[in-house]
Scaffold this motif. Structure first.
Motif, PDB file in Angstrom:
ATOM      1  N   LEU A 182      93.640 -18.790 -20.779  1.00 48.57           N
ATOM      2  CA  LEU A 182      94.848 -19.469 -21.231  1.00 48.57           C
ATOM      3  C   LEU A 182      95.596 -20.087 -20.057  1.00 48.57           C
ATOM      4  CD1 LEU A 182      96.704 -20.269 -23.515  1.00 48.57           C
ATOM      5  CD2 LEU A 182      97.786 -18.022 -23.336  1.00 48.57           C
ATOM      6  N   ASP A 183      95.690 -19.387 -18.958  1.00 48.70           N
ATOM      7  CA  ASP A 183      96.350 -19.931 -17.764  1.00 48.70           C
ATOM      8  C   ASP A 183      95.458 -20.936 -17.035  1.00 48.70           C
ATOM      9  OD1 ASP A 183      98.607 -18.378 -18.223  1.00 48.70           O
ATOM     10  OD2 ASP A 183      97.852 -16.716 -17.011  1.00 48.70           O
ATOM     11  N   PHE A 184      94.187 -20.616 -16.919  1.00 44.11           N
ATOM     12  CA  PHE A 184      93.229 -21.473 -16.216  1.00 44.11           C
ATOM     13  C   PHE A 184      93.157 -22.866 -16.833  1.00 44.11           C
ATOM     14  CE2 PHE A 184      88.697 -22.815 -15.839  1.00 44.11           C
ATOM     15  CZ  PHE A 184      88.657 -23.021 -14.474  1.00 44.11           C
ATOM     16  N   PHE A 185      93.189 -22.937 -18.152  1.00 42.76           N
ATOM     17  CA  PHE A 185      93.109 -24.222 -18.836  1.00 42.76           C
ATOM     18  C   PHE A 185      94.302 -25.125 -18.527  1.00 42.76           C
ATOM     19  CE2 PHE A 185      90.231 -22.995 -22.690  1.00 42.76           C
ATOM     20  CZ  PHE A 185      89.129 -23.000 -21.859  1.00 42.76           C
ATOM     21  N   GLN A 186      95.380 -24.568 -18.031  1.00 38.57           N
ATOM     22  CA  GLN A 186      96.586 -25.358 -17.773  1.00 38.57           C
ATOM     23  C   GLN A 186      96.677 -25.869 -16.329  1.00 38.57           C
ATOM     24  OE1 GLN A 186     100.222 -23.897 -19.858  1.00 38.57           O
ATOM     25  NE2 GLN A 186      98.885 -22.163 -20.319  1.00 38.57           N
ATOM     26  N   ILE A 187      95.602 -25.711 -15.571  1.00 37.10           N
ATOM     27  CA  ILE A 187      95.552 -26.171 -14.192  1.00 37.10           C
ATOM     28  C   ILE A 187      94.487 -27.259 -14.064  1.00 37.10           C
ATOM     29  CG2 ILE A 187      95.087 -25.496 -11.787  1.00 37.10           C
ATOM     30  CD1 ILE A 187      97.579 -24.165 -12.895  1.00 37.10           C
ATOM     31  N   VAL A 188      94.819 -28.336 -13.369  1.00 38.71           N
ATOM     32  CA  VAL A 188      93.836 -29.393 -13.107  1.00 38.71           C
ATOM     33  C   VAL A 188      92.845 -28.848 -12.093  1.00 38.71           C
ATOM     34  CG1 VAL A 188      93.495 -31.701 -12.173  1.00 38.71           C
ATOM     35  CG2 VAL A 188      95.473 -31.212 -13.599  1.00 38.71           C
ATOM     36  N   ARG A 189      91.582 -28.922 -12.395  1.00 34.62           N
ATOM     37  CA  ARG A 189      90.563 -28.333 -11.512  1.00 34.62           C
ATOM     38  C   ARG A 189      90.510 -28.977 -10.140  1.00 34.62           C
ATOM     39  NH1 ARG A 189      85.519 -26.818 -15.419  1.00 34.62           N
ATOM     40  NH2 ARG A 189      86.765 -25.575 -16.838  1.00 34.62           N
TER      41      ARG A 189
ATOM     42  N   ARG B  92      99.632 -28.797 -12.688  1.00 36.99           N
ATOM     43  CA  ARG B  92      99.588 -28.288 -14.059  1.00 36.99           C
ATOM     44  C   ARG B  92      99.378 -29.430 -15.044  1.00 36.99           C
ATOM     45  NH1 ARG B  92     100.269 -23.272 -14.481  1.00 36.99           N
ATOM     46  NH2 ARG B  92     101.029 -23.194 -16.604  1.00 36.99           N
ATOM     47  N   LYS B  93      98.734 -29.092 -16.163  1.00 31.67           N
ATOM     48  CA  LYS B  93      98.531 -30.043 -17.253  1.00 31.67           C
ATOM     49  C   LYS B  93      98.719 -29.300 -18.564  1.00 31.67           C
ATOM     50  CE  LYS B  93      93.526 -29.420 -17.511  1.00 31.67           C
ATOM     51  NZ  LYS B  93      93.455 -28.791 -18.819  1.00 31.67           N
ATOM     52  N   GLY B  94      98.757 -30.042 -19.633  1.00 34.16           N
ATOM     53  CA  GLY B  94      98.986 -29.438 -20.937  1.00 34.16           C
ATOM     54  C   GLY B  94      97.717 -29.130 -21.699  1.00 34.16           C
ATOM     55  N   ILE B  95      97.857 -28.238 -22.667  1.00 34.79           N
ATOM     56  CA  ILE B  95      96.797 -27.911 -23.611  1.00 34.79           C
ATOM     57  C   ILE B  95      97.411 -27.904 -25.010  1.00 34.79           C
ATOM     58  CG2 ILE B  95      95.425 -26.608 -21.946  1.00 34.79           C
ATOM     59  CD1 ILE B  95      96.507 -24.029 -23.198  1.00 34.79           C
ATOM     60  N   ILE B  96      96.577 -27.809 -26.020  1.00 34.37           N
ATOM     61  CA  ILE B  96      97.050 -27.847 -27.398  1.00 34.37           C
ATOM     62  C   ILE B  96      96.871 -26.479 -28.047  1.00 34.37           C
ATOM     63  CG2 ILE B  96      96.669 -28.860 -29.673  1.00 34.37           C
ATOM     64  CD1 ILE B  96      95.939 -31.433 -28.265  1.00 34.37           C
TER      65      ILE B  96
ATOM     66  N   PRO C  96     101.144 -33.720 -20.686  1.00 39.06           N
ATOM     67  CA  PRO C  96     102.139 -33.163 -19.777  1.00 39.06           C
ATOM     68  C   PRO C  96     102.034 -31.640 -19.747  1.00 39.06           C
ATOM     69  CG  PRO C  96     103.173 -34.509 -21.487  1.00 39.06           C
ATOM     70  CD  PRO C  96     101.724 -34.442 -21.797  1.00 39.06           C
ATOM     71  N   PRO C  97     102.447 -31.016 -18.649  1.00 41.86           N
ATOM     72  CA  PRO C  97     102.346 -29.552 -18.557  1.00 41.86           C
ATOM     73  C   PRO C  97     102.987 -28.852 -19.758  1.00 41.86           C
ATOM     74  CG  PRO C  97     102.976 -30.471 -16.445  1.00 41.86           C
ATOM     75  CD  PRO C  97     103.028 -31.600 -17.444  1.00 41.86           C
ATOM     76  N   GLY C  98     102.350 -27.772 -20.159  1.00 46.58           N
ATOM     77  CA  GLY C  98     102.876 -26.961 -21.254  1.00 46.58           C
ATOM     78  C   GLY C  98     101.852 -26.761 -22.355  1.00 46.58           C
ATOM     79  N   ILE C  99     102.258 -25.987 -23.330  1.00 45.65           N
ATOM     80  CA  ILE C  99     101.434 -25.724 -24.505  1.00 45.65           C
ATOM     81  C   ILE C  99     102.047 -26.499 -25.654  1.00 45.65           C
ATOM     82  CG2 ILE C  99     100.628 -23.970 -26.115  1.00 45.65           C
ATOM     83  CD1 ILE C  99     100.687 -21.983 -23.755  1.00 45.65           C
TER      84      ILE C  99
END
Length: 153
Positions: free
Chosen positions: A127-134, A139-143, A17-20
């Motif tokens: 950091l922002d780019f990784f949270q976007i679905v290409r 938006r999607k989540g990262i760890i 889910p979106p977020g860190i």
């Protein structure tokens, strides 16, 4: 605790889910190192993390198909926070972006970027780019892994 995946329209695999989302390396291992290949990728990620910790890195963000529902991810992507890092102690491989980061992939099984580095023509940092679905603008989540006190380091 790492949250369950969610589905996004027009994207083939489920994502976070979106977020860190905070996790330690043990949680990442328990959740994602579920096959021989995924264990190999995780081992490379831990090796890279240990190298960055020696350079005083305190946090890293994990992304890529490794942290999705894709059954056989090609690799993983990561960006590390350079705040407080001693550049003299950073392994040169982390600054080698030649041949699509071939040296990083060969050594660690994944790709690494500075979190604040520009990732695309729109000026987004990694950091922002990784949270976007290409495939779109969803938006999607990262760890987020903060290294202090991590039991696997």
């Amino acid at each position: 605790m790492i949250l369950q995946f969610v589905e996004i329209m027009a994207y083939p695999w489920s994502v976070l889910p979106p977020g860190i989302h905070r996790a330690d390396l043990r949680e990442v291992r328990n959740r994602y190192a579920s096959t021989y290949w995924r264990m190999r990728l995780f081992g490379g990620f831990v090796l890279a993390s240990r190298s960055l910790v020696r350079a005083k890195c305190e946090r890293i963000y994990l992304d890529g198909s490794y942290v999705t529902g894709k059954p056989v991810p090609r690799d993983y992507d990561a960006c590390w926070d350079p705040d407080g890092v001693d550049p003299r102690l950073v392994d040169p491989v982390f600054n080698n972006f030649a041949n699509n980061r071939a040296a990083q992939k060969q050594r660690f099984g994944g790709e690494f970027f500075h979190a604040g580095m520009v990732a695309n023509r729109y000026g987004q940092n990694y950091l922002d780019f990784f949270q976007i679905v290409r495939a779109g603008a969803e938006r999607k989540g990262i760890i987020l892994i903060e290294f202090e006190g991590d039991p696997l380091l």
